[in-house]
Design a protein around this motif. Sequence first.
Motif, PDB file in Angstrom:
ATOM      1  N   ARG A   1       4.599   5.879   6.904  1.00 39.86           N
ATOM      2  CA  ARG A   1       3.978   4.813   7.156  1.00 39.86           C
ATOM      3  C   ARG A   1       2.623   4.454   6.387  1.00 39.86           C
ATOM      4  O   ARG A   1       2.022   5.532   6.159  1.00 39.86           O
ATOM      5  CB  ARG A   1       3.561   4.688   8.861  1.00 39.86           C
TER       6      ARG A   1
ATOM      7  N   VAL B   1      10.275  -0.895   9.209  1.00 41.02           N
ATOM      8  CA  VAL B   1       9.334  -1.287  10.331  1.00 41.02           C
ATOM      9  C   VAL B   1       8.031  -2.283   9.900  1.00 41.02           C
ATOM     10  O   VAL B   1       7.667  -1.866   8.663  1.00 41.02           O
ATOM     11  CB  VAL B   1       8.717  -0.012  11.017  1.00 41.02           C
TER      12      VAL B   1
ATOM     13  N   ASN C   1       4.437  -3.754  11.626  1.00 38.79           N
ATOM     14  CA  ASN C   1       3.808  -3.516  12.743  1.00 38.79           C
ATOM     15  C   ASN C   1       2.561  -4.394  12.710  1.00 38.79           C
ATOM     16  O   ASN C   1       1.910  -4.323  11.734  1.00 38.79           O
ATOM     17  CB  ASN C   1       3.357  -2.109  13.232  1.00 38.79           C
TER      18      ASN C   1
ATOM     19  N   LYS D   1      -1.039  -5.176  14.454  1.00 32.74           N
ATOM     20  CA  LYS D   1      -1.964  -4.702  15.557  1.00 32.74           C
ATOM     21  C   LYS D   1      -2.909  -5.879  16.017  1.00 32.74           C
ATOM     22  O   LYS D   1      -3.537  -6.841  15.213  1.00 32.74           O
ATOM     23  CB  LYS D   1      -3.143  -3.674  14.944  1.00 32.74           C
TER      24      LYS D   1
ATOM     25  N   ALA E   1       0.052  -3.917  20.178  1.00 30.25           N
ATOM     26  CA  ALA E   1       0.686  -4.343  19.007  1.00 30.25           C
ATOM     27  C   ALA E   1       1.998  -4.916  19.092  1.00 30.25           C
ATOM     28  O   ALA E   1       2.543  -4.548  19.996  1.00 30.25           O
ATOM     29  CB  ALA E   1       0.668  -3.099  17.985  1.00 30.25           C
TER      30      ALA E   1
ATOM     31  N   GLU F   1       5.870  -5.216  16.985  1.00 30.49           N
ATOM     32  CA  GLU F   1       6.456  -4.598  15.716  1.00 30.49           C
ATOM     33  C   GLU F   1       7.888  -4.989  15.821  1.00 30.49           C
ATOM     34  O   GLU F   1       8.566  -5.344  16.746  1.00 30.49           O
ATOM     35  CB  GLU F   1       6.504  -2.971  16.330  1.00 30.49           C
TER      36      GLU F   1
ATOM     37  N   GLN G   1      11.509  -4.151  13.908  1.00 33.77           N
ATOM     38  CA  GLN G   1      12.259  -3.180  13.131  1.00 33.77           C
ATOM     39  C   GLN G   1      13.676  -3.592  12.716  1.00 33.77           C
ATOM     40  O   GLN G   1      14.373  -4.109  13.598  1.00 33.77           O
ATOM     41  CB  GLN G   1      12.323  -1.947  14.106  1.00 33.77           C
TER      42      GLN G   1
ATOM     43  N   LYS H   1       3.833  -3.085  22.043  1.00 34.98           N
ATOM     44  CA  LYS H   1       3.450  -1.765  22.390  1.00 34.98           C
ATOM     45  C   LYS H   1       1.872  -1.919  22.827  1.00 34.98           C
ATOM     46  O   LYS H   1       1.097  -2.331  22.141  1.00 34.98           O
ATOM     47  CB  LYS H   1       3.205  -0.736  21.081  1.00 34.98           C
TER      48      LYS H   1
END
Length: 236
Positions: A155, A190, A192, A194, A200, A202, A204, A229
């Motif tokens: 990442r 991915v 993401n 924040k 967060a 995301e 995918q 998340k």
Amino acid sequence: MKKILKISIAIYCFLISDVSIAQISDDKRLWLHYFNSIKLNKKWSVDTDAAYLHQFDLTANRIQARSGVKYKINKNFSVRIGMGYFYVFDPEGANVSEIRPNQDIIGKHYISRNKSWFFTQRARFEEQFLTTTIEDELIKGKDQKNRLRYSYMIRKAINSWTFGIGGEMFINFNDKSTNAFVNKHRAYAVINKKINDNLALEAQYIREDSFKYQQGSIYHADVLRLCVKQVIHTKK
């Protein structure tokens, strides 16, 4: 750490290069997933997730719920033990309910001085107890399976955004005369975002390939997974 990273990338490239062999079918899926981590203190947390998986090209869909207790060993590794329930319902076929205990070893490793590049990995042992029914009455059969899932991802964080690529191998511990040692593989891309320190979003893209012994990939699915998340701190 560099050796682990090189080995993981090599395995990932090898599996991706093999996905076209003997492939016969595919389908499209939408996966809606919510993750929640309740931080009890610096060491302990309770992790829970719930999801709905919709398969556009099949009549079967799935709901799931899972929870586990996690303990942070040090800055790089944690362990977690949990239990999940999965239910696949098919109006035109069999329904499958599954109880799935799991045990995780989770790692996070920074690979740049400013911590913007990092490598995550997880080894998950799963015991699957499945019951198949037809028309909610006739018990077609019960089954028990064991497997190891190893996931890995690189990442890169840029301000409030994080980008990642990686994969997950499903290692079969059952009959290997007809099943491939790695009988499933997922490749991930991915993005993401924040929102704040506790939330967060995301997205995918997942390419999931299923393998059979000496036949390569016989089936693949293209999956869009949308995740929320959340982290909840019990002490501030």
